[in-house]
Every structure is written in C-alpha cells, then in structure tokens.
Design a protein around this motif. Structure first.
Motif, PDB file in Angstrom:
ATOM      1  N   TYR A 234     -10.060   1.433  -9.093  1.00 29.40           N
ATOM      2  CA  TYR A 234     -10.290   2.562  -8.193  1.00 29.40           C
ATOM      3  C   TYR A 234      -8.998   3.346  -7.958  1.00 29.40           C
ATOM      4  CZ  TYR A 234     -14.469  -0.130  -7.820  1.00 29.40           C
ATOM      5  OH  TYR A 234     -15.605  -0.817  -8.160  1.00 29.40           O
ATOM      6  N   ALA A 235      -7.855   2.625  -7.997  1.00 30.26           N
ATOM      7  CA  ALA A 235      -6.568   3.299  -7.848  1.00 30.26           C
ATOM      8  C   ALA A 235      -6.326   4.224  -9.035  1.00 30.26           C
ATOM      9  CB  ALA A 235      -5.442   2.268  -7.741  1.00 30.26           C
ATOM     10  N   VAL A 236      -6.567   3.686 -10.249  1.00 27.88           N
ATOM     11  CA  VAL A 236      -6.374   4.501 -11.453  1.00 27.88           C
ATOM     12  C   VAL A 236      -7.357   5.666 -11.434  1.00 27.88           C
ATOM     13  CG1 VAL A 236      -6.601   4.487 -13.961  1.00 27.88           C
ATOM     14  CG2 VAL A 236      -5.447   2.598 -12.822  1.00 27.88           C
ATOM     15  N   ASP A 237      -8.586   5.398 -10.995  1.00 21.36           N
ATOM     16  CA  ASP A 237      -9.608   6.441 -10.933  1.00 21.36           C
ATOM     17  C   ASP A 237      -9.188   7.573  -9.994  1.00 21.36           C
ATOM     18  OD1 ASP A 237     -12.336   7.078 -11.889  1.00 21.36           O
ATOM     19  OD2 ASP A 237     -12.737   7.147  -9.724  1.00 21.36           O
ATOM     20  N   ALA A 238      -8.631   7.187  -8.845  1.00 24.11           N
ATOM     21  CA  ALA A 238      -8.184   8.201  -7.886  1.00 24.11           C
ATOM     22  C   ALA A 238      -7.062   9.043  -8.485  1.00 24.11           C
ATOM     23  CB  ALA A 238      -7.709   7.537  -6.598  1.00 24.11           C
ATOM     24  N   LEU A 239      -6.138   8.384  -9.197  1.00 23.34           N
ATOM     25  CA  LEU A 239      -5.036   9.129  -9.816  1.00 23.34           C
ATOM     26  C   LEU A 239      -5.573  10.070 -10.898  1.00 23.34           C
ATOM     27  CD1 LEU A 239      -2.228   6.435 -10.129  1.00 23.34           C
ATOM     28  CD2 LEU A 239      -2.286   8.411  -8.612  1.00 23.34           C
ATOM     29  N   ARG A 240      -6.609   9.615 -11.637  1.00 23.75           N
ATOM     30  CA  ARG A 240      -7.213  10.500 -12.640  1.00 23.75           C
ATOM     31  C   ARG A 240      -7.809  11.712 -11.959  1.00 23.75           C
ATOM     32  NH1 ARG A 240      -9.472   5.851 -15.974  1.00 23.75           N
ATOM     33  NH2 ARG A 240      -7.685   5.552 -17.352  1.00 23.75           N
ATOM     34  N   GLN A 248     -14.720   8.556 -12.437  1.00 21.90           N
ATOM     35  CA  GLN A 248     -15.964   7.851 -12.710  1.00 21.90           C
ATOM     36  C   GLN A 248     -16.686   7.502 -11.438  1.00 21.90           C
ATOM     37  OE1 GLN A 248     -13.752   5.051 -15.310  1.00 21.90           O
ATOM     38  NE2 GLN A 248     -15.775   4.780 -16.213  1.00 21.90           N
ATOM     39  N   PHE A 249     -15.901   7.313 -10.367  1.00 17.88           N
ATOM     40  CA  PHE A 249     -16.509   6.879  -9.107  1.00 17.88           C
ATOM     41  C   PHE A 249     -16.451   8.028  -8.107  1.00 17.88           C
ATOM     42  CE2 PHE A 249     -14.635   3.230 -11.213  1.00 17.88           C
ATOM     43  CZ  PHE A 249     -15.743   2.402 -11.330  1.00 17.88           C
ATOM     44  N   ALA A 256     -10.067   5.089  -0.325  1.00 17.37           N
ATOM     45  CA  ALA A 256     -10.508   4.024   0.578  1.00 17.37           C
ATOM     46  C   ALA A 256      -9.974   2.675   0.111  1.00 17.37           C
ATOM     47  CB  ALA A 256     -12.035   3.999   0.657  1.00 17.37           C
ATOM     48  N   VAL A 257     -10.082   2.426  -1.214  1.00 19.71           N
ATOM     49  CA  VAL A 257      -9.582   1.151  -1.743  1.00 19.71           C
ATOM     50  C   VAL A 257      -8.067   1.071  -1.570  1.00 19.71           C
ATOM     51  CG1 VAL A 257      -9.276  -0.217  -3.845  1.00 19.71           C
ATOM     52  CG2 VAL A 257     -11.496   0.810  -3.335  1.00 19.71           C
ATOM     53  N   LEU A 258      -7.382   2.189  -1.803  1.00 17.82           N
ATOM     54  CA  LEU A 258      -5.918   2.188  -1.673  1.00 17.82           C
ATOM     55  C   LEU A 258      -5.488   1.863  -0.243  1.00 17.82           C
ATOM     56  CD1 LEU A 258      -4.854   5.194  -3.922  1.00 17.82           C
ATOM     57  CD2 LEU A 258      -4.321   2.787  -4.258  1.00 17.82           C
ATOM     58  N   ALA A 262      -3.491  -1.503   1.059  1.00 16.73           N
ATOM     59  CA  ALA A 262      -2.252  -1.421   1.837  1.00 16.73           C
ATOM     60  C   ALA A 262      -2.376  -2.248   3.119  1.00 16.73           C
ATOM     61  CB  ALA A 262      -1.930   0.036   2.163  1.00 16.73           C
ATOM     62  N   VAL A 263      -3.508  -2.082   3.826  1.00 19.40           N
ATOM     63  CA  VAL A 263      -3.681  -2.767   5.108  1.00 19.40           C
ATOM     64  C   VAL A 263      -3.802  -4.282   4.910  1.00 19.40           C
ATOM     65  CG1 VAL A 263      -5.228  -3.054   7.077  1.00 19.40           C
ATOM     66  CG2 VAL A 263      -4.674  -0.757   6.245  1.00 19.40           C
TER      67      VAL A 263
END
Lengths: 276, 324
Positions: A234-240, A248-249, A256-258, A262-263
């Motif tokens: 999801y991190a890679v997806d957000a950066l894309r 894709q998502f 949200a996943v990032l 972190a938390v």
C-alpha cells in the motif's frame, strides 16, 4: 530553579529533541559508506534493472496484446525504488540504537532529565530524516525514468515518503530492541527488507487490467495473500499515485496504512525502549 | 547540614546473587565520599541506583531532598555521572559531545557556550575542542567525560572508577581537577575506586564488600580503629612453608611476598628472632587504609587487580613449575 518551570520544560524538550535528531543526521553525513549505498542502490535498480527490463514490459501474454499499459516499466518501478531506498536506510539507521547500547552512549542519554519518549522520538526523527534524504536521492533520477513531476506531485510524494520513513525507522528500532548484535541485525534486517520489497508488487506488477478472478488464475494464491497483507504494497501504491498517477487500490488506503504503520511501530518501539 | 544523598535499606539482587544487601548511609552536601571495595563488591550497582538508571528491589534513595525513585527525571537535573565504561560518542567532536549534553539537560545556549569553554579550560583540552573524540587518548576521554558531567547545573558528581586504566600522571590530573572544581562550585562528589591511595584525600570512606557496608568513616578514624601494623616479608624458599604454618593468617601475594598482621613491636621482635636469618627482605608498614581493608575483608585489595598473566609471571619468579 529561579526561572519558571514551563520555560525550562520547553527548552529541555525542544533542545533535547533537536540535539538527538541532529546527532543522528550528523553521524549519517559523516558515514561515507551509508551515503554510497544510498546512491548506488537506486542507480542499480533504476538504471540497470529498470532500463534493462523496460522493453520486456508490455501488455502482452504469449505475443497477444491484451491491454495498453499507461506507463513504462521504468516508471512503474521508480516509486518502488524510492520505497526500497527509504526502507534500507530507515531500518539500517536503527543500528545506531545497537551502537549506543554497545558503546555506552545510551547511558549518557538515559541519565538526562529527558523522558524516554522524547529520546526515542528524536532518534526516530533523525533516522527518518536521513532515510527521507536517501529517498530524495532517487527522486533526482526522475528524468531518467521519463517522469515529469509537478510541484504538487512532489509535495504529496514527500509527505508520503516522510511517513514511510518514520514508520520504517520505528520498525528498525523494534528489531534492534530484540537483536542486540551488529552482525545479527545486518542479517535479520536484510531478511526483513528484501521479502517485504519483493512482495509489495514493486518489481512484478499485478496486472491492472485483470479482474481479481483472472489475477488469481495467473498468480498463485499464496503470493496474492502475501502481497495483500504486506503493508509495503500500500505504501508503494500510494507513492505510485503521487508520481505516476496510477493506483491499484483506493486512494485513501495508502496514506491510511502509512499512518497506521507509523503509529503502531512507534508504539511498539516505545514499549521496547522504555524497558531497555 | 543537609544531606545531599540519603540511602535507606537499598537492596538489589541479580537472580540468586545479592549485589546489595540493605545498604543505608547519608552523604553530606559538599562532601567527597568514596566507595571502596574490590571488583564485584557492588560499588557500580550502587552507583547505577544512585544515578537513577537502575531500580533497587527495595529501599529508598533521596537526592537533594527529592525521592529519586519516584521522580527520577527531577533528580537527574542535579546529578552528573561519569560511568566506568566510556560513554562518549567518538564520532562527534569534543565540543559536540559537551553541547549535546547541555542540550539534553536544558542548559540555555549562552550559559552552555560559556560553561563549555570554562570546563575545557579546566581539563586542559581547549586545543582539542574541535577534534573527533576517537582521536583522543583514554586519559583525555576521561577528562572530557568529567567536563561533560558538569556542563549542566549538577550539584552531585558520581564518578565510577574514574582513574582505572589511566597512567599515574593522568590519575593525578583528574584528582587535581576535582579539587579545583570543589573550590569554585557547590559540589558533592561520590567516587568509587579500588585504588587505596586515592581514597586518603576523601572526607569519608565507605568500605563495601559482598554488598554490605563493612565500615564507614573518615580515613583517619578508619586507620585508628581498624588499622594494623603489617609485616611484609619475602622469605627464602625453605622458610615460606614454615612461616605459613606458624602464622595461618598470613596472606601470600603472587610475587612471593607474605603479609603478616602484626599486633605490635613485640610481634615483630618474636618473628625476627625465629626467622631473622632466613628472610630476604622485611618491611614494617604502619597502619594504612590498605591494612584497614585487609583486616576488614581478610584480603588485600591489590590482589583483585592482578591479571592472570601477572600471577603466572609471579609464580614463575617463585620458581613455579613453568620454569623448572
């Protein structure tokens, strides 16, 4: 104390946070090896892997064109390489936690009036800053990947990268809390980093044109499960989303996943560090 | 006089080993207080508890009138600690190390700069201000650590074996700095050591062994109370066994010297009458802290420091089997 307690408390926390953060950054700048790794890794992935595999990345299966991919392979892996560089640097930066314990510096910090949470926050922010910088080193290569980025893209990307760096540095501290030798940490961190990277749909794309039913025919199910449960996906997806405007998502999932990473990882790191 | 430190019934055990057994004492403000004991006596454990990085199993610790166990961060503002193992960041410069310390203790920037300058001057390292710590000798590093512990408003200085591993010149220097510091600022010093000669200049000495306090008083009083005259004898090889039989209390040092606790001149005379012709060397030692330690613990503190190699060499000099 003649001065007011509030002024002292503020100076202590702000100054302490700054000192710990600055020390991490300074040590990273003075460590040439780390910088060389930070430069050579993206060069390898973007220039050699990316450019080399670029011609083979087409929307065809057995010579039959099924769909048109809106980006090149180079563009596709570029955000993933940013994530990889951040991941390496973040997790490696936690070596300084082991270093501090080994060479006694940890005690110097522990006898200061700073609470553990502030000490840990300073350390993680320092490591995250270095990792963010290493992520930016990849960004410099954007033109080789034929990416034209607007200021808005870059700002959005940097924010996501910072979040990722913070979460992964916390993860590194969690690992460093369990594994207390340098050698063990090196081996273990590689054993964490590479699988996370390869199963985050970073280098092998999940075909965007396929339905989930079709995807599960092409790819084995266990791989699909691993990919879906890997937060790095999801991190890679957000950066894309930020850099090549393809996701894709759903757009909200990445951030949200990032934030979640972190938390959760910071809380885990703090729990471990308070016991140390 | 208010007490700078009050310790009451502090105990600590590691598994089955009792490191500290209900230790209680007070340290008065501006006192130089020494903890003397062999390695493993519990000195460092006690110092770690006092510097709030280790919690005792039971007991109370009060530092500057504040309960240090309940409010450790408050107590840490008042204390400066020099640990036994080096704790500098050797990839930072001398100034950066001190400045870091000042920042994490909330020292305002103008005061920080001024004080770092003064302290570097005191420990004679002004020329090394911008050198990386890793380029310094171990004696210099120790001096940096002492300067660092005083960069904030510390009123109590804890020194854990500050001079161990240093040459005689560096050791003298460090004690000179401490003396000079005490004349310029309100400072209480708690120091652990196993060098007896360093303890002579302290106000009070607490001798501990196996986690218990054996004696606590000024060096002069300790000597008057527990001190004994010692006969140091190097016998000829044939007499050694006989002397050991006659004086079962005698301790034999690795270099072959025997130490006998004398009860007075009569003791010495009777010894000389019997063995006078069969000894190589004899010296009479007036009561010292060394003899205080010996009579309290039944062993010499210096033996603790002898390394395996030294022991082997001493054995060889005695005519041990390695040289036959």
């Amino acid at each position: 104390m003649s001065e007011s307690g509030l002024a002292y408390t503020f100076r202590l926390h702000a100054g302490g946070l700054y000192a710990i953060w600055f020390r991490e950054v300074k040590r990273a700048v003075r460590d040439r090896g780390q910088l060389i790794g930070g430069v050579s890794r993206p060069l390898l992935w973007v220039l050699i892997m990316g450019i080399g595999l670029n011609p083979y990345f087409r929307g065809e299966v057995y010579g039959e064109v099924r769909f048109v991919v809106p980006y090149t392979y180079l563009q596709f892996i570029f955000p993933a390489v940013i994530a990889l560089n951040i991941m390496y640097t973040s997790i490696q930066s936690a070596v300084s936690v082991i270093w501090d314990r080994q060479f006694g510096f940890l005690r110097e910090v522990l006898v200061s009036p700073l609470p553990r949470a502030t000490i840990l926050l300073g350390k993680i922010l320092g490591g995250a800053t270095v990792a963010l910088f290493h992520g930016c080193l990849v960004l410099v290569l954007a033109r080789f990947a034929d990416l034209s980025l607007s200021i808005g893209d870059i700002a959005r990307g940097l924010l996501l990268m910072a979040l990722l760096a913070f979460g992964l540095t916390s993860l590194g501290v969690v690992i460093a809390g369990r594994i207390r030798s340098f050698e063990g940490f090196g081996v273990f961190s590689n054993a964490v980093i590479l699988p996370l990277y390869f199963t985050s749909s970073s280098v092998f794309p999940l075909d965007p044109s396929l339905t989930s039913a079709q995807t599960s025919v092409i790819y084995p199910e266990w791989l699909m499960i691993v990919v879906r449960f890997n937060p790095m996906t999801y991190a890679v997806d957000a950066l894309r989303g930020a850099f090549i405007h393809f996701q894709q998502f759903d757009a909200w999932m990445g951030p949200a996943v990032l934030v979640g990473m972190a938390v959760v990882f910071f809380a885990m790191a703090l729990r471990g560090f308070s016991k140390a | 006089m208010t007490a700078a430190i009050q310790i009451d019934g502090v105990s600590k055990r590691y598994g089955r080993t009792v490191a500290l057994d209900a230790i209680s004492f007070d340290v008065a403000a501006q006192e130089v207080f020494a903890l003397l004991g062999p390695n493993g006596a519990g000195k460092t454990t006690l110092l770690h508890i006092l510097s709030t990085i280790l919690r005792p199993d039971s007991g109370t610790v009060t530092i500057g009138g504040v309960d240090a166990l309940a409010h450790p961060t408050r107590s840490r503002r008042d204390i400066g600690v020099v640990f036994q193992e080096p704790s500098l960041d050797d990839r930072l410069t001398v100034f950066e190390n001190l400045n870091f310390h000042g920042l994490v203790h909330g020292v305002p920037s103008a005061l920080r700069r001024r004080r770092i300058g003064e302290l570097l001057d005191l420990v004679e390292l002004t020329d090394w201000r911008d050198k990386l710590v890793r380029t310094l000798s171990s004696g210099m590093k120790r001096r940096v650590e002492i300067a660092r512990a005083l960069t904030h408003d510390s009123r109590i200085l804890f020194l854990d074996e500050p001079t161990v591993g240093l040459d005689a010149q560096s050791r003298d220097r460090i004690w000179r700095y401490i003396a000079r510091l005490r004349s310029t600022r309100d400072l209480t010093v708690v120091v652990t050591t196993h060098y007896i000669e360093e303890v002579e200049a302290c106000d009070r000495v607490c001798i501990i062994d196996h986690g218990k306090i054996l004696a606590l008083d000024s060096p002069a009083t300790l000597k008057a109370t527990y001190g004994q005259q010692l006969l140091r004898v190097v016998p000829h090889a044939d007499a050694a066994a006989e002397i050991a039989m006659d004086y079962p209390d005698a301790t034999i040092r690795p270099d072959g010297e025997m130490v006998l606790q004398s009860s007075g001149d009569v003791f010495a005379e009777s010894f000389l009458a019997r063995y006078g012709s069969r000894i190589r060397r004899l010296s009479v030692e007036e009561p010292s802290l060394e003899s205080v330690f010996l009579s309290l613990t039944g062993r010499e503190i210096r033996d603790q420091a002898a390394t395996g190699r030294e022991r082997t060499l001493a054995f060889g000099r005695q005519g041990g089997e390695h040289t036959r």
